[in-house]
Design an enzyme around this catalytic site. Sequence first.
Site, short mmCIF file in Angstrom:
data_model
loop_
_atom_site.label_atom_id
_atom_site.label_comp_id
_atom_site.label_asym_id
_atom_site.label_seq_id
_atom_site.Cartn_x
_atom_site.Cartn_y
_atom_site.Cartn_z
N TYR A 118 0.87 -1.19 0.00
CA TYR A 118 0.00 0.00 0.00
C TYR A 118 0.90 1.23 0.00
O TYR A 118 1.91 1.27 0.70
CB TYR A 118 -0.90 0.03 1.24
CG TYR A 118 -1.65 1.33 1.40
CD1 TYR A 118 -2.91 1.50 0.86
CD2 TYR A 118 -1.07 2.41 2.07
CE1 TYR A 118 -3.60 2.70 0.97
CE2 TYR A 118 -1.74 3.62 2.18
CZ TYR A 118 -3.01 3.76 1.63
OH TYR A 118 -3.67 4.95 1.74
N GLU A 206 -3.33 7.65 -4.06
CA GLU A 206 -3.36 6.40 -3.30
C GLU A 206 -3.24 5.23 -4.28
O GLU A 206 -4.05 5.09 -5.19
CB GLU A 206 -4.66 6.27 -2.50
CG GLU A 206 -4.70 5.01 -1.64
CD GLU A 206 -6.00 4.89 -0.85
OE1 GLU A 206 -5.94 4.94 0.38
OE2 GLU A 206 -7.06 4.77 -1.49
#
Length: 396
Positions: A118, A206
């Site tokens: 992530y 993101e």
Amino acid sequence: MNIHEYQGKQILKSFGVAIQEGIVADTVDQAVEAAKQMKTDFNSDWVVIKAQIHAGGRGKGGGVKLAKNLDEVKQRATDILGMQLVTPQTGPEGKKVNKVLVAQDVYYPGPSETKEFYMSVLLDRAAGRNIIMYSTEGGMDIEEVAEHTPHLIFKEEVDPKVGLQGFQARKIAFNLGLSGAAHKEMVKFVTALYKAYDQTDSSMFEINPVLKTSDDKIIAVDAKVNLDENALYRHADYAAMRDITEEDPTEVEAGKSNLNYVKLDGNVGCMVNGAGLAMATMDIIKIAGGEPANFLDVGGTANATTVKAAFNIILQDPNVKAILINIFGGIVRCDRVAQGVIDAYKEIGDIRVPIIVRLQGTNAEEAKKLIDESGLKVYSAILLKEAADLVSEVLA
């Protein structure tokens, strides 16, 4: 301003960030042709069909499907296009899927194991600096990781005077447990990602997941991008990426009238000048026993035109049982706002819900007199408590 995954990937690629390649399609036939092109480009029959909506969690709602041949591409595209996709971020009403991304299969076999990470870049308002937040737990909701395994989330602050430094990019790659070619690729990935975030005036990038492929490449498999609307005048090409079909139609209409509007689920419409006063007004409504139906800021120069536009927008909500207008006359005179309310009321015609007008500041007394003598079904107040009491009264 939110943009689609495929648009975010276009931006990333323009800054040298390695991405999962794909072709966007509006129809099933286009999806099939895209899959054929992906076969030519990457020599694989496998593709991933990904719904394009402004929300995360698409896979959980059935909006991301693997297709192993053209027949499956046709079936997956048929299933996804036009569906009302419900994810944890859309709410129960979901969002209609108008486009799909036909993306390459990046989980191919190779000499090493694939790994998902992530990574996001955003502003840490408390620190006053941009940060890179990253974790070894890619592919999962970062909120769940933060709740259950917070020690697996790392943050790297970037000094705005010098920007991202090489040692910081290397530290990120090291903390992700990478070595050799994968380590070098991650350093390049992080450096290019931060450059993309910084130079596009974004408020968030993101990437979940960032994938280490089986042959040690580092690529962005997803891209959730939020561009700072205040900087779009510098990026006309990015402003053109706006997809109003993904936005609330009422909020789009409000924007055309330069009104800051956000729809909520309550029963009392709000019309206020100033964001802080709007928040206080919503608190007053709750104290009075109601629920705010919207956030609506008409700005510091409210007049008959803006008031009329605000009325029309609020009245589109069938749940609204009353409207509270709360204006502080600092820059704008209260009597002018009051006259604007009266003119707008008369021009719109019959308004089915009671209206409470609280005007405070310059010429507030004159404004109250105008409202009281207008002969319209409008209740006037000067103090906040008076307005709250009137809200309670009309909702009773």
